[in-house]
Design an enzyme around this catalytic site. Sequence first.
Site, short mmCIF file in Angstrom:
data_model
loop_
_atom_site.label_atom_id
_atom_site.label_comp_id
_atom_site.label_asym_id
_atom_site.label_seq_id
_atom_site.Cartn_x
_atom_site.Cartn_y
_atom_site.Cartn_z
N ASN A 12 -10.33 0.10 -0.17
CA ASN A 12 -8.86 0.20 -0.20
C ASN A 12 -8.36 -0.28 -1.55
OD1 ASN A 12 -6.11 -0.13 0.07
ND2 ASN A 12 -6.21 -1.19 2.03
N HIS B 14 -3.45 7.27 2.92
CA HIS B 14 -3.86 5.99 2.35
C HIS B 14 -5.23 5.57 2.91
CE1 HIS B 14 -3.94 1.95 0.97
NE2 HIS B 14 -3.73 1.42 2.16
N CYS C 248 0.81 -1.22 0.00
CA CYS C 248 0.00 0.00 0.00
C CYS C 248 0.85 1.28 0.00
CB CYS C 248 -0.94 0.02 1.19
SG CYS C 248 -2.17 -1.29 1.10
#
Length: 330
Positions: free
Chosen positions: A286, A256, A116
Amino acid sequence: MSKITAAITAIGGYVPDYVLTNQILETLVETNDEWITSRTGIKERRILKEDGKGTSYLAIKAAQNLIDKSGIDPKEIDLVIVATATPDMKAAATAAYTATQIGAINAFSFDLEAACSSFLYGMSVASSYIVSGKYKKILLIGADKNSSMINYKDRATCIIFGDGAGAALFEPNEEGYGLKDELLKSDGSGRDFLQATYGGSSYPSTPEAVAEGKHYIFQEGKTVFKNAVFNMADVTIKILERNNLKNEDIDWLVAHQANKRIVEATANRIELNEEKVMMNIHKYGNTTSATLPLLLHDYESQLKKGDKLVFAAFGGGFTWGSIYLTWAYN
Ligand code: UT7
């Protein structure tokens, strides 16, 4: 001669059409809209359904969107980086295919994988190349087809992840706008808590492993959550301190989108008002490497030249970091 900085000069984005809602997930696993919304902030995610289309499909669409909006000639691009945790294939760079398909025929290209944090690390790489004077136009794309590694019977992961892509063009800037500072970290002891075990070089896929679903992504959510909350806030605070930034100086937190509560925890630690926190997790979930550029894509019309942006990310590995950047255009 004035000092060169590396600025973002254009943004693009793309998400697939298919919408996977919490209500649909209720029919797949034992979960409910209220739990998902209150624990994660997610209402729906986009999924790339078509057979044979991988991460490059998303990356190409996002890059094409940037090219169409900015009018840049793809032949002028020097380097294409695809930040991703889900490359199309092994042993063939997704970035090489993407570059060729968008007409960036004079560019070299490579993939960058840091879960990520891939796009955040990519910002550092793109910026360093620009500041070195070696290259003038670098296209950084964050793209992930997370649905390719999700077990839609595992409620610990299937409610979180979605597919998408975002792209940013980095160019030299002589007015001082662009990437100002970065603090990037990693800790390999974290891989036990978030990984797809089979399908890599340690444990190549076997029929038995696939039958048991061991090629899917697995996470120990609580441990990842705790580490994300602590570490994202920690690096963000350090970036603010060493750049003498107070919370009132920051225009945007670009964090994020793993879980709304993780983003809010970081914002709370630096006492930042909600309206300065970019948020789109409710509609995309996500999207791993795509969350940061998709935020820029969604908020682009609100960004003004000189705005102070603080980026933060945390992901598998573990990998994490924070970047301070000033916006270069209206
Ligand atoms: O991008 C970086 C990678 N990922 C992340 O950053 C994700 C980090 N982790 C998280 O976001 C959260 O840990 C999750 C959203 C994955 C889970 O939320 P949580 O608040 O940590 O829940 P939990 O795992 O502690 O589970 C709490 C309860 C449990 O029930 P009991 O034992 O209290 O009766 C779970 O069995 O919620 C249950 N549960 C669910 N219930 C409905 C777990 N998943 C679900 C679900 N629907 N999908």
